[in-house]
Design a protein around this motif. Structure first.
Motif, PDB file in Angstrom:
ATOM      1  N   ASP A   1     -38.739   2.298  65.927  1.00 36.24           N
ATOM      2  CA  ASP A   1     -37.712   1.327  65.594  1.00 36.24           C
ATOM      3  C   ASP A   1     -36.854   1.074  66.835  1.00 36.24           C
ATOM      4  OD1 ASP A   1     -36.066  -0.282  64.192  1.00 36.24           O
ATOM      5  OD2 ASP A   1     -35.044   1.317  63.087  1.00 36.24           O
ATOM      6  N   SER A   2     -36.572   2.155  67.578  1.00 32.55           N
ATOM      7  CA  SER A   2     -35.662   2.051  68.722  1.00 32.55           C
ATOM      8  C   SER A   2     -36.256   1.264  69.895  1.00 32.55           C
ATOM      9  CB  SER A   2     -35.262   3.451  69.190  1.00 32.55           C
ATOM     10  OG  SER A   2     -36.422   4.169  69.530  1.00 32.55           O
ATOM     11  N   TYR A   3     -37.577   1.096  69.937  1.00 37.36           N
ATOM     12  CA  TYR A   3     -38.181   0.301  71.012  1.00 37.36           C
ATOM     13  C   TYR A   3     -38.086  -1.189  70.715  1.00 37.36           C
ATOM     14  CZ  TYR A   3     -40.681   4.621  72.305  1.00 37.36           C
ATOM     15  OH  TYR A   3     -41.034   5.886  72.669  1.00 37.36           O
ATOM     16  N   SER A   4     -37.595  -1.518  69.522  1.00 34.61           N
ATOM     17  CA  SER A   4     -37.649  -2.908  69.085  1.00 34.61           C
ATOM     18  C   SER A   4     -36.642  -3.782  69.806  1.00 34.61           C
ATOM     19  CB  SER A   4     -37.398  -2.974  67.584  1.00 34.61           C
ATOM     20  OG  SER A   4     -37.494  -4.307  67.152  1.00 34.61           O
ATOM     21  N   LEU A   5     -37.052  -5.012  70.096  1.00 35.52           N
ATOM     22  CA  LEU A   5     -36.144  -6.005  70.660  1.00 35.52           C
ATOM     23  C   LEU A   5     -35.354  -6.664  69.545  1.00 35.52           C
ATOM     24  CD1 LEU A   5     -38.569  -7.977  72.999  1.00 35.52           C
ATOM     25  CD2 LEU A   5     -36.681  -6.543  73.737  1.00 35.52           C
ATOM     26  N   PHE A   6     -35.800  -6.477  68.309  1.00 35.14           N
ATOM     27  CA  PHE A   6     -35.244  -7.225  67.193  1.00 35.14           C
ATOM     28  C   PHE A   6     -34.445  -6.294  66.281  1.00 35.14           C
ATOM     29  CE2 PHE A   6     -39.175  -9.086  68.676  1.00 35.14           C
ATOM     30  CZ  PHE A   6     -38.847 -10.417  68.836  1.00 35.14           C
ATOM     31  N   ASP A   7     -33.236  -6.710  65.977  1.00 36.11           N
ATOM     32  CA  ASP A   7     -32.359  -5.884  65.156  1.00 36.11           C
ATOM     33  C   ASP A   7     -32.621  -6.182  63.681  1.00 36.11           C
ATOM     34  OD1 ASP A   7     -30.391  -4.142  64.484  1.00 36.11           O
ATOM     35  OD2 ASP A   7     -28.755  -5.593  64.746  1.00 36.11           O
ATOM     36  N   GLU A   8     -33.779  -5.770  63.211  1.00 35.78           N
ATOM     37  CA  GLU A   8     -34.141  -6.037  61.819  1.00 35.78           C
ATOM     38  C   GLU A   8     -34.734  -4.770  61.231  1.00 35.78           C
ATOM     39  OE1 GLU A   8     -36.048  -9.994  60.955  1.00 35.78           O
ATOM     40  OE2 GLU A   8     -36.212 -10.007  63.117  1.00 35.78           O
ATOM     41  N   ASP A   9     -35.080  -4.851  59.922  1.00 33.27           N
ATOM     42  CA  ASP A   9     -35.597  -3.664  59.244  1.00 33.27           C
ATOM     43  C   ASP A   9     -36.947  -3.216  59.784  1.00 33.27           C
ATOM     44  OD1 ASP A   9     -33.518  -3.175  57.503  1.00 33.27           O
ATOM     45  OD2 ASP A   9     -34.246  -4.667  56.060  1.00 33.27           O
ATOM     46  N   SER A  10     -37.042  -1.898  59.924  1.00 33.63           N
ATOM     47  CA  SER A  10     -38.296  -1.309  60.339  1.00 33.63           C
ATOM     48  C   SER A  10     -38.904  -0.562  59.157  1.00 33.63           C
ATOM     49  CB  SER A  10     -38.050  -0.384  61.518  1.00 33.63           C
ATOM     50  OG  SER A  10     -39.262  -0.038  62.106  1.00 33.63           O
ATOM     51  N   SER A  11     -40.079  -0.016  59.344  1.00 31.61           N
ATOM     52  CA  SER A  11     -40.724   0.737  58.273  1.00 31.61           C
ATOM     53  C   SER A  11     -40.887   2.185  58.716  1.00 31.61           C
ATOM     54  CB  SER A  11     -42.094   0.133  57.982  1.00 31.61           C
ATOM     55  OG  SER A  11     -42.886   1.045  57.268  1.00 31.61           O
ATOM     56  N   PRO A  12     -40.768   3.150  57.772  1.00 26.72           N
ATOM     57  CA  PRO A  12     -41.022   4.551  58.149  1.00 26.72           C
ATOM     58  C   PRO A  12     -42.511   4.821  58.345  1.00 26.72           C
ATOM     59  CG  PRO A  12     -40.421   4.386  55.827  1.00 26.72           C
ATOM     60  CD  PRO A  12     -40.308   3.006  56.382  1.00 26.72           C
ATOM     61  N   ALA A  13     -43.338   3.873  57.985  1.00 31.19           N
ATOM     62  CA  ALA A  13     -44.786   4.122  58.052  1.00 31.19           C
ATOM     63  C   ALA A  13     -45.427   3.584  59.335  1.00 31.19           C
ATOM     64  CB  ALA A  13     -45.467   3.498  56.830  1.00 31.19           C
TER      65      ALA A  13
ATOM     66  N   LEU B   1     -50.210  -0.160  81.196  1.00 27.92           N
ATOM     67  CA  LEU B   1     -49.025   0.004  80.355  1.00 27.92           C
ATOM     68  C   LEU B   1     -48.881  -1.252  79.521  1.00 27.92           C
ATOM     69  CD1 LEU B   1     -46.046   1.342  82.478  1.00 27.92           C
ATOM     70  CD2 LEU B   1     -46.965   2.356  80.392  1.00 27.92           C
ATOM     71  N   ARG B   2     -48.533  -1.067  78.252  1.00 27.39           N
ATOM     72  CA  ARG B   2     -48.369  -2.243  77.399  1.00 27.39           C
ATOM     73  C   ARG B   2     -47.113  -2.040  76.548  1.00 27.39           C
ATOM     74  NH1 ARG B   2     -49.853  -3.753  72.037  1.00 27.39           N
ATOM     75  NH2 ARG B   2     -50.624  -5.893  71.834  1.00 27.39           N
ATOM     76  N   TYR B   3     -46.349  -3.108  76.449  1.00 26.44           N
ATOM     77  CA  TYR B   3     -45.181  -3.077  75.570  1.00 26.44           C
ATOM     78  C   TYR B   3     -45.326  -4.193  74.561  1.00 26.44           C
ATOM     79  CZ  TYR B   3     -40.481  -3.721  73.792  1.00 26.44           C
ATOM     80  OH  TYR B   3     -39.410  -3.857  72.952  1.00 26.44           O
ATOM     81  N   TYR B   4     -45.004  -3.872  73.313  1.00 27.55           N
ATOM     82  CA  TYR B   4     -45.100  -4.892  72.265  1.00 27.55           C
ATOM     83  C   TYR B   4     -43.900  -4.750  71.353  1.00 27.55           C
ATOM     84  CZ  TYR B   4     -46.624  -7.229  67.995  1.00 27.55           C
ATOM     85  OH  TYR B   4     -46.681  -8.040  66.895  1.00 27.55           O
ATOM     86  N   SER B   5     -43.315  -5.875  70.971  1.00 27.95           N
ATOM     87  CA  SER B   5     -42.259  -5.801  69.967  1.00 27.95           C
ATOM     88  C   SER B   5     -42.313  -7.035  69.088  1.00 27.95           C
ATOM     89  CB  SER B   5     -40.887  -5.691  70.627  1.00 27.95           C
ATOM     90  OG  SER B   5     -39.915  -5.559  69.605  1.00 27.95           O
ATOM     91  N   GLN B   6     -42.095  -6.812  67.799  1.00 32.10           N
ATOM     92  CA  GLN B   6     -42.105  -7.938  66.864  1.00 32.10           C
ATOM     93  C   GLN B   6     -40.899  -7.888  65.943  1.00 32.10           C
ATOM     94  OE1 GLN B   6     -45.848  -7.059  64.714  1.00 32.10           O
ATOM     95  NE2 GLN B   6     -44.600  -6.658  62.895  1.00 32.10           N
ATOM     96  N   SER B   7     -40.544  -9.069  65.436  1.00 38.98           N
ATOM     97  CA  SER B   7     -39.492  -9.141  64.423  1.00 38.98           C
ATOM     98  C   SER B   7     -40.171  -8.997  63.060  1.00 38.98           C
ATOM     99  CB  SER B   7     -38.764 -10.481  64.520  1.00 38.98           C
ATOM    100  OG  SER B   7     -39.632 -11.525  64.155  1.00 38.98           O
ATOM    101  N   ALA B   8     -39.360  -8.794  62.019  1.00 41.95           N
ATOM    102  CA  ALA B   8     -39.925  -8.602  60.681  1.00 41.95           C
ATOM    103  C   ALA B   8     -40.223  -9.953  60.036  1.00 41.95           C
ATOM    104  CB  ALA B   8     -38.935  -7.824  59.829  1.00 41.95           C
ATOM    105  N   ALA B   9     -41.210  -9.946  59.136  1.00 38.53           N
ATOM    106  CA  ALA B   9     -41.474 -11.145  58.334  1.00 38.53           C
ATOM    107  C   ALA B   9     -40.282 -11.355  57.402  1.00 38.53           C
ATOM    108  CB  ALA B   9     -42.758 -10.964  57.538  1.00 38.53           C
ATOM    109  N   ASP B  10     -40.030 -12.621  57.034  1.00 40.47           N
ATOM    110  CA  ASP B  10     -38.878 -12.945  56.182  1.00 40.47           C
ATOM    111  C   ASP B  10     -38.888 -12.162  54.865  1.00 40.47           C
ATOM    112  OD1 ASP B  10     -38.146 -14.788  58.086  1.00 40.47           O
ATOM    113  OD2 ASP B  10     -39.241 -16.428  57.115  1.00 40.47           O
TER     114      ASP B  10
END
Lengths: 73, 170, 361
Positions: free
Chosen positions: C334-346, C272-281
């Motif tokens: 988007d909902s798995y993200s730890l970071f409350d920032e913009d996600s992409s639809p792609a 099992l692997r979990y990954y989350s990233q914040s968005a670039a500035d």
């Protein structure tokens, strides 16, 4: 999400695991020498995974050097 | 980060190596049951081999260089013995499950005696630091040479040491 | 590499074929182009062999054939959603990768060098590295460090047609340091720090309005724990990585593997692997066509998201032959993200399968 908080959790984890360290003699490393105990198991699987994640995710790095193992010469 | 460095440095210096059995020492006796024998309780002691040059080898099935050494030492032992040289190999298997050692020997049998020490009492007494570790013991029971690790070319080096020992004792 | 401290005693050859398939882009977000994303077939080959008494040689090569489309740019849709314009024509590409490594085994450690090259029709990279590892403390502790460098030339195809750049280049330098520690007879731990610096053309030439800084510094801290459970005849692998870079991306990766031995010849390895990233500035869900932002990208790779991946590998080992089959499913949201920032639809989801063979003699 606070990176500093994560860092401190990780550091605590490391300290806990290391302070429990015992001396394991050369002839007692049969379990550690098992292939499933290697840091990086299946080399081709690891290469492929790194390549896929590298091209799909923004993060990079986490070069895994070897270590542990049988302590054989 | 400082803390991590401190812990690591501390680790490196707290667990210091003990001194291993040295060249010039009288080899401690090893008295152990035979790994594969028809009689369950057959016990062999290193001191039985006084008067011969003995190659004492600590090995395990999980140690790749140990496995490299077995057929090489078997060939060397048989060749020297056929030349009438009083030379014997005494191997001590330290697998915690002796079955693992037996499995290897069933596939690649050797002619010399293999003893079993799953508790690791003898390698502890010899304070060995790496696997495999071997000792060349002269006919008087004194350690003349010790060797850690095994590479394919090491058989020749050990043979040289044996021949040197023979020359010196003549 | 199987063992850290002894040269290989046998020659091993391994071959692996993998199929990697990305899910199609949801029609909801597709404005134009093909919804079919990448399908990739990967062939990998590896040779590990002893050279003399003290050296080990490793040769790796891989061939990848890709086809499919990738996101070109993103715009606002009428309904307030975002829309993706995909590259129109299906792209067919092939990548070839070769890497040669030589390692010298010393009494207390090893020294390794490697060189490699990677080629695509629009891309050529050369890389090299050196690393050293040393055992301390009765071989209970291993310190390792290494540097690597890569120089890449980028020559985008159809450059004049799409007004793309030509003859760009970038270089990457990387430094790592790691500590491995045996904790007891059944567990070990490794912590490593990796610093990578990229310079040059870091923009994606196939995306419209993609403008990225010409340097990037990445910092990754990885930790690995291995523990053997004798009663179950199984090994537990726990991995964690924390990552930070000056594009503004932070990430967390957690991974767990369970190596279950089934007798002497079979092994099952769920993971099992979990990954989350914040968005670039400079990431925006839709591209900045006004040119007011110096740097801008709508690349989903630079957006905030979370990803979950589950996999299973089955291995059969019979004397000198090993056969393995691996299945992996990777999903992003988007909902798995730890970071409350913009996600992409792609965001990309994919399925991967591999079949591998190994032979040792």
């Amino acid at each position: 999400m606070n990176l500093k908080c994560l860092l401190s959790v990780a550091l605590t984890f490391i300290c806990l695991s290391i302070t429990g360290c015992e001396s394991v003699e050369a002839w007692e490393r049969g379990t550690l020498a098992k292939p499933e105990m290697a840091i990086e198991g299946d080399a081709l699987e690891a290469t492929l995974n790194n390549h896929i994640y590298f091209s799909k995710e923004a993060s990079n790095g986490g070069h895994s050097a070897t270590g542990g193992g049988c302590g054989c010469n | 980060m400082t803390l991590l460095v401190l812990i690591v440095v501390n680790l490196i210096f707290t667990c210091v190596n003990a001194i291993a059995a040295d060249v010039g020492d009288i080899a401690l006796d090893v008295s152990l049951p035979v790994l594969i024998s028809s009689e369950q309780t057959q016990q062999v002691s290193l001191n039985q081999y006084r008067g011969q040059i003995v190659y004492l080898d600590f090995w395990a099935s999980w140690c790749p260089p140990c496995l490299v050494s077995m057929p090489i030492m078997n060939e060397l032992r048989n060749r020297l013995q056929s030349q009438g040289i009083a030379f014997e190999v005494v191997a001590v298997n330290v697998d915690s499950d002796p079955e693992d050692g037996m499995d290897f020997l069933e596939e690649k049998p050797v002619d010399f005696v293999v003893l079993s020490d799953p508790q690791g009492k003898t390698p502890a007494a010899y304070k060995i630091k790496g696997m495999p570790t071997s000792y060349l013991i002269n006919p008087a029971g004194v350690i003349e040479f010790s060797h850690e690790g095994f590479r394919p070319g090491d058989g020749e080096k050990i043979e040289e040491e044996i021949l040197k020992l023979l020359e010196n004792s003549q | 590499m199987a063992r850290a401290d002894t040269p290989p005693t046998n020659t091993n050859i391994a071959y692996r074929v993998s199929s990697y398939e990305e899910d199609s882009l949801s029609e909801k977000y597709l404005l134009a182009g093909s919804a079919e994303r990448y399908d990739i077939t990967i062939h990998q080959f590896q040779l590990v062999t002893p050279v003399g008494d003290n050296y080990g040689l490793t040769l790796n090569s891989s061939v990848e054939s890709m086809s499919g489309a990738s996101p070109w740019y993103a715009v606002d849709a009428v309904d307030g959603e975002k829309s993706i314009v995909m590259s129109g024509a299906t792209i067919h590409e092939e990548r070839r990768d070769y890497n040669l490594g030589l390692r010298r085994y010393l009494d207390n450690g090893t020294v390794g060098v490697n060189i490699g090259t990677s080629r695509e029709n629009d891309y050529e990279a050369w890389s090299g590295g050196v690393d050293i590892e040393r055992h301390f403390n009765n071989d209970l502790t291993t310190l390792a460090s290494g540097v690597s460098y890569s120089s890449d030339d980028i020559n985008p195809s159809d450059a004049s047609l799409f007004n793309r750049v030509t003859d760009e280049s970038k270089s990457t330098a990387s430094l790592f340091f790691s500590v491995s520690q045996i904790i007891n007879q059944k567990s070990l731990f490794q912590s490593s720090l990796n610093i990578t610096s990229h310079d040059g053309f870091l923009t994606d030439p196939y995306k419209l309005q993609d403008r990225r800084p010409d340097s990037r510094i990445q910092l990754a801290w990885s930790n690995a724990y291995r523990h053997f459970i004798t009663d179950l005849d199984a090994a537990l692998h726990l991995d964690m990585r924390l990552y930070d870079d000056d594009f503004g991306v932070n990430s967390l990766t957690l991974e767990m593997r369970w190596y279950q031995n089934l007798g002497n010849n079979f092994q099952l390895i769920p993971r099992l692997r979990y990954y989350s990233q914040s968005a670039a500035d400079f990431f925006t869900p839709v591209n900045d066509f006004t040119g007011t932002q110096e740097f801008n990208s709508s690349d989903y790779r630079l957006s905030a998201y979370g990803a979950l991946s589950a996999g299973l590998q089955a291995r059969a080992i019979f004397d000198e032959i090993t056969v393995s089959f691996t299945l992996e499913r990777y999903i992003t949201a988007d909902s798995y993200s730890l970071f409350d920032e913009d996600s992409s639809p792609a965001l990309v989801d994919f399925t991967r399968m591999s079949l591998g063979f190994g032979y040792s003699f």
